[in-house]
Design a protein around this motif. Structure first.
Motif, PDB file in Angstrom:
ATOM      1  N   PHE A  48      52.889 -50.143  19.853  1.00 46.70           N
ATOM      2  CA  PHE A  48      52.707 -51.384  20.604  1.00 46.70           C
ATOM      3  C   PHE A  48      51.468 -52.118  20.118  1.00 46.70           C
ATOM      4  O   PHE A  48      50.564 -51.538  19.513  1.00 46.70           O
ATOM      5  CB  PHE A  48      52.614 -51.109  22.115  1.00 46.70           C
ATOM      6  N   THR A  49      51.466 -53.420  20.384  1.00 46.26           N
ATOM      7  CA  THR A  49      50.315 -54.264  20.079  1.00 46.26           C
ATOM      8  C   THR A  49      49.363 -54.218  21.274  1.00 46.26           C
ATOM      9  O   THR A  49      49.746 -54.606  22.377  1.00 46.26           O
ATOM     10  CB  THR A  49      50.760 -55.715  19.827  1.00 46.26           C
ATOM     11  N   PRO A  50      48.122 -53.746  21.095  1.00 44.37           N
ATOM     12  CA  PRO A  50      47.230 -53.544  22.234  1.00 44.37           C
ATOM     13  C   PRO A  50      46.595 -54.841  22.741  1.00 44.37           C
ATOM     14  O   PRO A  50      46.455 -55.812  22.001  1.00 44.37           O
ATOM     15  CB  PRO A  50      46.167 -52.612  21.665  1.00 44.37           C
ATOM     16  N   TYR A  51      46.239 -54.817  24.017  1.00 43.24           N
ATOM     17  CA  TYR A  51      45.474 -55.893  24.645  1.00 43.24           C
ATOM     18  C   TYR A  51      44.000 -55.480  24.698  1.00 43.24           C
ATOM     19  O   TYR A  51      43.645 -54.349  24.388  1.00 43.24           O
ATOM     20  CB  TYR A  51      45.962 -56.157  26.068  1.00 43.24           C
ATOM     21  N   GLY A  52      43.159 -56.393  25.173  1.00 45.99           N
ATOM     22  CA  GLY A  52      41.735 -56.085  25.285  1.00 45.99           C
ATOM     23  C   GLY A  52      41.453 -54.953  26.248  1.00 45.99           C
ATOM     24  O   GLY A  52      40.491 -54.204  26.075  1.00 45.99           O
ATOM     25  N   ASP A  53      42.282 -54.799  27.308  1.00 43.16           N
ATOM     26  CA  ASP A  53      42.039 -53.746  28.284  1.00 43.16           C
ATOM     27  C   ASP A  53      42.877 -52.490  28.018  1.00 43.16           C
ATOM     28  O   ASP A  53      42.910 -51.578  28.838  1.00 43.16           O
ATOM     29  CB  ASP A  53      42.295 -54.250  29.698  1.00 43.16           C
ATOM     30  N   SER A  54      43.560 -52.454  26.857  1.00 44.54           N
ATOM     31  CA  SER A  54      44.311 -51.248  26.484  1.00 44.54           C
ATOM     32  C   SER A  54      43.334 -50.103  26.230  1.00 44.54           C
ATOM     33  O   SER A  54      42.301 -50.274  25.573  1.00 44.54           O
ATOM     34  CB  SER A  54      45.144 -51.492  25.222  1.00 44.54           C
ATOM     35  N   ILE A  55      43.646 -48.928  26.771  1.00 44.72           N
ATOM     36  CA  ILE A  55      42.769 -47.770  26.620  1.00 44.72           C
ATOM     37  C   ILE A  55      43.264 -46.897  25.468  1.00 44.72           C
ATOM     38  O   ILE A  55      44.447 -46.558  25.376  1.00 44.72           O
ATOM     39  CB  ILE A  55      42.727 -46.943  27.916  1.00 44.72           C
ATOM     40  N   ILE A  56      42.354 -46.549  24.575  1.00 46.33           N
ATOM     41  CA  ILE A  56      42.678 -45.686  23.436  1.00 46.33           C
ATOM     42  C   ILE A  56      42.552 -44.237  23.888  1.00 46.33           C
ATOM     43  O   ILE A  56      41.519 -43.826  24.423  1.00 46.33           O
ATOM     44  CB  ILE A  56      41.722 -45.961  22.256  1.00 46.33           C
ATOM     45  N   LYS A  57      43.594 -43.450  23.686  1.00 44.86           N
ATOM     46  CA  LYS A  57      43.624 -42.081  24.181  1.00 44.86           C
ATOM     47  C   LYS A  57      43.623 -41.069  23.036  1.00 44.86           C
ATOM     48  O   LYS A  57      44.001 -41.398  21.904  1.00 44.86           O
ATOM     49  CB  LYS A  57      44.855 -41.873  25.061  1.00 44.86           C
ATOM     50  N   MET A  58      43.192 -39.860  23.350  1.00 44.59           N
ATOM     51  CA  MET A  58      43.213 -38.800  22.355  1.00 44.59           C
ATOM     52  C   MET A  58      44.649 -38.563  21.891  1.00 44.59           C
ATOM     53  O   MET A  58      45.576 -38.516  22.702  1.00 44.59           O
ATOM     54  CB  MET A  58      42.625 -37.504  22.928  1.00 44.59           C
ATOM     55  N   GLY A  59      44.835 -38.424  20.598  1.00 48.42           N
ATOM     56  CA  GLY A  59      46.165 -38.241  20.031  1.00 48.42           C
ATOM     57  C   GLY A  59      46.810 -39.524  19.569  1.00 48.42           C
ATOM     58  O   GLY A  59      47.802 -39.497  18.829  1.00 48.42           O
ATOM     59  N   ASP A  60      46.271 -40.674  19.999  1.00 49.50           N
ATOM     60  CA  ASP A  60      46.789 -41.958  19.524  1.00 49.50           C
ATOM     61  C   ASP A  60      46.543 -42.103  18.029  1.00 49.50           C
ATOM     62  O   ASP A  60      45.522 -41.656  17.501  1.00 49.50           O
ATOM     63  CB  ASP A  60      46.093 -43.131  20.225  1.00 49.50           C
ATOM     64  N   GLU A  61      47.475 -42.744  17.359  1.00 50.35           N
ATOM     65  CA  GLU A  61      47.242 -43.191  15.994  1.00 50.35           C
ATOM     66  C   GLU A  61      46.967 -44.686  16.073  1.00 50.35           C
ATOM     67  O   GLU A  61      47.770 -45.437  16.631  1.00 50.35           O
ATOM     68  CB  GLU A  61      48.455 -42.925  15.109  1.00 50.35           C
ATOM     69  N   ILE A  62      45.847 -45.111  15.534  1.00 47.53           N
ATOM     70  CA  ILE A  62      45.486 -46.519  15.610  1.00 47.53           C
ATOM     71  C   ILE A  62      45.443 -47.113  14.198  1.00 47.53           C
ATOM     72  O   ILE A  62      45.029 -46.467  13.246  1.00 47.53           O
ATOM     73  CB  ILE A  62      44.143 -46.746  16.332  1.00 47.53           C
ATOM     74  N   ALA A  63      45.911 -48.358  14.103  1.00 49.16           N
ATOM     75  CA  ALA A  63      45.845 -49.098  12.846  1.00 49.16           C
ATOM     76  C   ALA A  63      44.651 -50.040  12.932  1.00 49.16           C
ATOM     77  O   ALA A  63      44.530 -50.815  13.888  1.00 49.16           O
ATOM     78  CB  ALA A  63      47.126 -49.880  12.623  1.00 49.16           C
ATOM     79  N   ILE A  64      43.776 -49.957  11.951  1.00 49.05           N
ATOM     80  CA  ILE A  64      42.554 -50.758  11.956  1.00 49.05           C
ATOM     81  C   ILE A  64      42.541 -51.678  10.748  1.00 49.05           C
ATOM     82  O   ILE A  64      42.823 -51.254   9.620  1.00 49.05           O
ATOM     83  CB  ILE A  64      41.300 -49.856  11.925  1.00 49.05           C
ATOM     84  N   ILE A  65      42.244 -52.934  10.981  1.00 50.80           N
ATOM     85  CA  ILE A  65      42.022 -53.898   9.906  1.00 50.80           C
ATOM     86  C   ILE A  65      40.532 -54.203   9.886  1.00 50.80           C
ATOM     87  O   ILE A  65      39.944 -54.553  10.909  1.00 50.80           O
ATOM     88  CB  ILE A  65      42.838 -55.185  10.125  1.00 50.80           C
ATOM     89  N   VAL A  66      39.923 -54.030   8.725  1.00 48.80           N
ATOM     90  CA  VAL A  66      38.469 -54.130   8.633  1.00 48.80           C
ATOM     91  C   VAL A  66      38.080 -55.011   7.453  1.00 48.80           C
ATOM     92  O   VAL A  66      38.768 -55.053   6.430  1.00 48.80           O
ATOM     93  CB  VAL A  66      37.844 -52.713   8.483  1.00 48.80           C
ATOM     94  N   ASP A  67      36.990 -55.722   7.614  1.00 53.64           N
ATOM     95  CA  ASP A  67      36.419 -56.491   6.513  1.00 53.64           C
ATOM     96  C   ASP A  67      36.020 -55.528   5.398  1.00 53.64           C
ATOM     97  O   ASP A  67      35.426 -54.497   5.640  1.00 53.64           O
ATOM     98  CB  ASP A  67      35.199 -57.280   6.997  1.00 53.64           C
ATOM     99  N   GLU A  68      36.406 -55.863   4.160  1.00 54.51           N
ATOM    100  CA  GLU A  68      36.186 -54.966   3.025  1.00 54.51           C
ATOM    101  C   GLU A  68      34.730 -54.539   2.894  1.00 54.51           C
ATOM    102  O   GLU A  68      34.426 -53.381   2.590  1.00 54.51           O
ATOM    103  CB  GLU A  68      36.633 -55.677   1.741  1.00 54.51           C
ATOM    104  N   GLU A  69      33.807 -55.470   3.139  1.00 54.49           N
ATOM    105  CA  GLU A  69      32.387 -55.164   2.965  1.00 54.49           C
ATOM    106  C   GLU A  69      31.869 -54.186   4.009  1.00 54.49           C
ATOM    107  O   GLU A  69      30.847 -53.535   3.801  1.00 54.49           O
ATOM    108  CB  GLU A  69      31.565 -56.462   3.001  1.00 54.49           C
ATOM    109  N   GLU A  70      32.557 -54.081   5.137  1.00 51.68           N
ATOM    110  CA  GLU A  70      32.102 -53.181   6.199  1.00 51.68           C
ATOM    111  C   GLU A  70      32.962 -51.933   6.313  1.00 51.68           C
ATOM    112  O   GLU A  70      32.823 -51.159   7.261  1.00 51.68           O
ATOM    113  CB  GLU A  70      32.100 -53.934   7.535  1.00 51.68           C
ATOM    114  N   SER A  71      33.859 -51.734   5.347  1.00 56.92           N
ATOM    115  CA  SER A  71      34.799 -50.618   5.434  1.00 56.92           C
ATOM    116  C   SER A  71      34.092 -49.264   5.452  1.00 56.92           C
ATOM    117  O   SER A  71      34.477 -48.358   6.191  1.00 56.92           O
ATOM    118  CB  SER A  71      35.797 -50.674   4.281  1.00 56.92           C
ATOM    119  N   LYS A  72      33.062 -49.117   4.646  1.00 59.48           N
ATOM    120  CA  LYS A  72      32.366 -47.824   4.598  1.00 59.48           C
ATOM    121  C   LYS A  72      31.673 -47.525   5.926  1.00 59.48           C
ATOM    122  O   LYS A  72      31.570 -46.371   6.339  1.00 59.48           O
ATOM    123  CB  LYS A  72      31.368 -47.807   3.449  1.00 59.48           C
ATOM    124  N   ASP A  73      31.200 -48.570   6.618  1.00 59.57           N
ATOM    125  CA  ASP A  73      30.534 -48.371   7.908  1.00 59.57           C
ATOM    126  C   ASP A  73      31.503 -47.824   8.950  1.00 59.57           C
ATOM    127  O   ASP A  73      31.181 -46.885   9.679  1.00 59.57           O
ATOM    128  CB  ASP A  73      29.917 -49.691   8.400  1.00 59.57           C
TER     129      ASP A  73
END
Length: 452
Positions: free
Chosen positions: A192-217
């Motif tokens: 599902f596409t999460p909302y701002g109040d969606s809670i991330i739970k243990m065992g979830d797989e999350i897809a993250i899009i990150v700025d290339e310059e901050e990827s290592k952080d």
């Protein structure tokens, strides 16, 4: 949309599953009766058994009434000729796509239409590009790059000690700084596409899009310090077409750091003529003495791209056990190994099938899509669109566009080169590149929003 898929093998089945979920009508044409039967048993589709180079069989498969004909058999000649016949005999078919592996047909990096075929897709080149993206990112993880927009996409599983655990997306953004967006969540096989109040739970797989310059952080936050030391020594196992694409894409200085193992003497000699600056060893990678004699275990990166999935996995695990810093395995024939590899000490897996299907689907979706990548077995899609003059929300603010919880605008690249994560006041501007994430089930909404 009516689609004829020529070839009911692994790529054809995965593509068909994707299209059927979009309520598209799919008909297979394959010369193997058993594959036809399996396709009908597994999917809601029709299948015609016969030669794809026979005009009568193409008519029986209703290719003359199709919106698209896609040839993905394991035979280049069949794919080329069948699509050429369709383009010639049935000009009303809007799109023809042929999967062609042989460099002799299309030339390196050539995707110009031939025989009237709309698009040529090279599965080996698609896989090689995924590997190159990982190398260029410097992270050596399962990451996908958006080179035009300078963002990166990856998935991670939330573990007990994850800083994201039990936090809403809003709280996570406050406490974990950086230019990133959580674009999708897979929980117990539901995406599902999460909302701002969606809670991330243990065992979830999350897809993250990150700025290339901050990827290592962000990787440091998730996995600890990133070892981004430069590659001193790279080992490639298997002198395959994918290897040829990789070595051709490397600079001469990069090739000097490469050792290539190939057990077939003739193939090894061919690669030696093509790439004289590469150290090529004619031997079997299963020979333990080779690892000691050549100190292969001292490699910073091992890439196993043989034609054998099992050998690639075993080689990667063996290299890691001996001391190789990072390993990448190619999964060419059995996608079930991808899930297995995720639980092993393998840094990244590349699926030829997934990379190819992503490109095929992108061509079907329209010219406004620059790239398309999928995660979670195709259940989450991330697009790269360029805003054109026909875009209905041109010069309007993001906050004024009702996305109905079906899509996330995850990143923007201005034509000037500026990258940023957009807020509500962002205004869609001509020639902006927009990164959009949505669940596959909502693709029609995204297509209507951004399509031509």
């Amino acid at each position: 949309m009516n689609v004829v898929i020529i070839g009911a093998g692994r790529r054809g089945l995965r593509l068909a599953k994707h299209l059927i979920e979009e309520n598209k009508n799919v008909i297979f044409l394959d010369s193997n009766a058993e594959r036809c039967q399996q396709a009908v048993a597994k999917l809601d589709c029709l299948a015609i058994c016969g030669s794809a180079t026979d005009v009568n069989k193409l008519l029986e498969a209703q290719a003359n009434h199709a919106d698209a004909v896609i040839a993905v058999t394991d035979n280049d000649e069949t794919n080329l000729v069948s699509c050429g016949i369709v383009a010639s005999e049935f000009p009303e078919v809007k799109t023809t796509i042929a999967a062609i592996r042989s460099i002799s047909y299309i030339g390196k990096g050539s995707h110009h239409p031939i025989l009237g075929i709309s698009y040529i897709v090279n599965p080996d080149e698609e896989a090689a590009n995924r590997i190159l993206g990982i190398i260029q990112s410097g992270l050596y993880k399962d990451v996908i790059s958006f080179p035009d927009a300078h963002f990166m996409l990856f998935a991670t599983t939330i573990k007990k000690d994850s800083p994201f655990r039990d936090k809403t997306l809003i709280d996570a953004r406050k406490e974990i700084p950086g230019q990133y967006v959580i674009a999708g969540i897979r929980r117990k096989n539901k995406v599902f596409t999460p909302y701002g109040d969606s809670i991330i739970k243990m065992g979830d797989e999350i897809a993250i899009i990150v700025d290339e310059e901050e990827s290592k952080d962000i990787f440091t936050v998730l996995s600890g310090p990133v070892d981004d030391s430069r590659i001193r020594k790279m080992l490639i196992v298997g002198a395959t077409r994918i290897t040829r694409y990789l070595l051709t894409s490397f600079t001469s200085q990069q090739r000097k750091k490469v050792t290539l193992i190939e057990k077939d003497e003739k193939t090894a000699r061919e690669f030696l003529e093509l790439f004289p600056d590469v150290l090529i060893i004619n031997a079997s990678v299963t020979d333990e003495a080779i690892w000691d004699d050549e100190k292969l275990y001292d490699s910073d990166l091992v890439i196993s791209v043989t034609e054998n999935d099992e050998l690639n996995i075993i080689t990667s695990l063996y290299a890691k056990r001996l001391g190789a810093k990072r390993v990448i395995s190619l999964i060419k024939t059995n996608n079930n190994y991808i899930q297995l590899a995720s639980h092993l000490d393998i840094d990244a897996t590349i699926s030829t099938t997934n990379a190819t299907v992503d490109t095929l689907v992108r061509h079907l979706r329209g010219s406004s899509i620059e790239t398309l990548h999928s995660l979670f077995d195709g259940a989450l899609e991330v697009y790269e669109f360029v805003i054109g003059e026909s875009f209905r929300y041109l010069n309007k603010a993001l906050k004024d566009v009702n996305l109905r919880g079906k899509a996330i605008i995850a990143g923007i690249k201005r034509s000037s080169g500026e990258n940023f994560i957009p807020g509500g006041n962002y205004s869609f501007t001509l020639n902006d590149t927009v990164i959009v994430a949505s669940a596959h089930k909502d693709q029609s909404f995204v297509a209507e929003l951004f399509g031509n």
